[in-house]
Design a protein around this motif. Structure first.
Motif, mmCIF file in Angstrom:
data_model
loop_
_atom_site.group_PDB
_atom_site.id
_atom_site.type_symbol
_atom_site.label_atom_id
_atom_site.label_comp_id
_atom_site.label_asym_id
_atom_site.label_seq_id
_atom_site.Cartn_x
_atom_site.Cartn_y
_atom_site.Cartn_z
ATOM 1 N N UNK A 123 0.834 -1.205 0.000
ATOM 2 C CA UNK A 123 0.000 0.000 0.000
ATOM 3 C C UNK A 123 0.869 1.255 0.000
ATOM 4 N N UNK A 124 1.964 1.226 0.754
ATOM 5 C CA UNK A 124 2.881 2.376 0.784
ATOM 6 C C UNK A 124 3.479 2.632 -0.594
ATOM 7 N N UNK A 125 3.918 1.566 -1.259
ATOM 8 C CA UNK A 125 4.496 1.719 -2.596
ATOM 9 C C UNK A 125 3.439 2.189 -3.588
ATOM 10 N N UNK A 126 2.231 1.679 -3.461
ATOM 11 C CA UNK A 126 1.145 2.110 -4.341
ATOM 12 C C UNK A 126 0.814 3.583 -4.185
ATOM 13 N N UNK A 127 0.742 4.040 -2.936
ATOM 14 C CA UNK A 127 0.489 5.463 -2.708
ATOM 15 C C UNK A 127 1.650 6.319 -3.211
ATOM 16 N N UNK A 128 2.877 5.861 -3.025
ATOM 17 C CA UNK A 128 4.039 6.622 -3.502
ATOM 18 C C UNK A 128 4.009 6.754 -5.021
#
Length: 72
Positions: free
Chosen positions: A36-41
């Motif tokens: 999720x962190x990578x997706x938001x980034x």
């Protein structure tokens, strides 16, 4: 070299903003996985991507404004 350093600084600022925004999103939402962190980034980098191209095309887009001020 000046354009290269300016581009690198812009990429660094965009990346830092995306990482900070991703961290804030994950702080306030219940989903806190690395995916999720990578997706938001990636999402925030995609939103800010036009800033990478504006500095090279800004002169061409606004060149016609100076023509009217010179009286041509």
């Amino acid at each position: 070299m000046n354009k290269t350093s300016r581009t690198l600084i812009t990429v660094a600022i965009v990346s830092a903003g995306a990482v900070l925004a991703s961290a804030l999103i994950l702080k306030f939402t219940p989903n806190d996985s690395w995916l999720a962190f990578i997706g938001w980034a990636v999402f925030f980098v995609a939103i800010q991507a036009p800033f990478l191209f504006i500095q090279s095309t800004q002169d061409g887009c606004t060149a016609w404004l100076t023509r009217f001020r010179r009286g041509e």
